[in-house]
Design an enzyme around this catalytic site. Structure first.
Site, PDB file in Angstrom:
ATOM      1  N   CYS A  77      26.186 -40.409 -25.858  1.00  0.00           N
ATOM      2  CA  CYS A  77      25.407 -39.672 -26.593  1.00  0.00           C
ATOM      3  C   CYS A  77      23.942 -40.135 -26.462  1.00  0.00           C
ATOM      4  O   CYS A  77      23.239 -40.003 -25.219  1.00  0.00           O
ATOM      5  CB  CYS A  77      25.558 -39.560 -28.261  1.00  0.00           C
ATOM      6  SG  CYS A  77      25.095 -38.279 -28.917  1.00  0.00           S
ATOM      7  N   HIS A 177      30.713 -37.605 -27.709  1.00  0.00           N
ATOM      8  CA  HIS A 177      31.175 -38.684 -28.702  1.00  0.00           C
ATOM      9  C   HIS A 177      32.534 -39.341 -28.411  1.00  0.00           C
ATOM     10  O   HIS A 177      33.497 -38.591 -28.816  1.00  0.00           O
ATOM     11  CB  HIS A 177      31.088 -38.380 -29.993  1.00  0.00           C
ATOM     12  CG  HIS A 177      29.477 -38.423 -30.583  1.00  0.00           C
ATOM     13  ND1 HIS A 177      28.964 -39.545 -31.035  1.00  0.00           N
ATOM     14  CD2 HIS A 177      28.750 -37.568 -30.809  1.00  0.00           C
ATOM     15  CE1 HIS A 177      27.664 -39.582 -31.282  1.00  0.00           C
ATOM     16  NE2 HIS A 177      27.403 -38.067 -31.290  1.00  0.00           N
ATOM     17  N   GLU A 179      34.276 -41.540 -29.011  1.00  0.00           N
ATOM     18  CA  GLU A 179      35.183 -42.110 -30.031  1.00  0.00           C
ATOM     19  C   GLU A 179      35.706 -41.350 -31.205  1.00  0.00           C
ATOM     20  O   GLU A 179      36.502 -41.663 -31.741  1.00  0.00           O
ATOM     21  CB  GLU A 179      34.293 -43.079 -30.769  1.00  0.00           C
ATOM     22  CG  GLU A 179      32.912 -42.756 -31.438  1.00  0.00           C
ATOM     23  CD  GLU A 179      31.902 -42.291 -30.740  1.00  0.00           C
ATOM     24  OE1 GLU A 179      30.701 -42.087 -31.326  1.00  0.00           O
ATOM     25  OE2 GLU A 179      31.928 -42.284 -29.571  1.00  0.00           O
TER      26      GLU A 179
END
Length: 195
Positions: A77, A177, A179
């Site tokens: 990001c 993202h 994650e």
């Protein structure tokens, strides 16, 4: 294996920590130069605004440290954007690891800015996308994006085609993202940790 998450006052790193916990990968959250240099893998996440984040990096000397690292580094990001040459967000000179500028999405009928939510990536290449199907879906939250360039390893189309992922030497980056991108993001993180 020692994985370090760079601490630099830019956004919520908790989701990155949770993702590494799910993978059973030990990590350290730090801004200490010696700890970062001695890591096997370095993750450089980020949420927030480019100029404020770069000011903090400069204050801590991290703007010089990060480009000098030799081990695999993954920026996500805002972390990815700061690894580029320049960001239109508050006219910010960034680290220049990737020789490309970051531009704001223009106002376009039918498109909301920021680009928020799930979108697919395509034209994937490189080790981080091993095992992924083309047009895999990942989660984005951003108003600025790097143009497509020679270092692009995945593309997303929103307003314009942009670099969803970049790779140069030991530096890897994802605009989305990873994650919080479900199984696809987990596979990308696994692939990074296996480098």
């Amino acid at each position: 294996m020692k994985t370090v998450i760079i601490k630099y006052n830019a956004g919520n790193v908790q989701s990155v920590m949770f993702a590494l916990d799910r993978l059973g990968a030990p990590y350290l959250l730090t801004d200490d130069e010696a700890e970062i240099r001695s890591a096997d893998k370095v993750i450089f996440p980020g949420v927030g605004e480019a100029s404020t984040a770069m000011a903090y990096l400069r204050q801590r000397g991290l703007d010089q440290l990060i480009p000098s690292l030799k081990q695999p580094v993954l920026g996500t990001c805002v972390g990815m954007q700061l690894m580029c040459r320049y960001s239109e967000e508050n006219n910010t000179t960034c680290m220049g690891i990737f020789d490309i500028d970051v531009r704001r999405f223009p106002a376009e009928p039918g498109f909301k800015v920021p680009h928020t939510g799930w979108n697919n990536i395509h034209s994937m290449r490189g080790p981080l996308t091993n095992g992924l199907a083309d047009n895999a879906y990942v989660y984005f939250v951003h108003s600025y994006a790097a143009d497509v360039c020679a270092e692009t390893t995945a593309v997303c189309d929103y307003v314009r085609p942009f670099s969803a992922m970049l790779h140069r030497d030991n530096f890897y980056a994802a605009q989305f993202h990873a994650e919080i991108s479900g199984d696809v993001g987990q596979r990308i993180l696994e692939n990074f940790l296996r480098l």
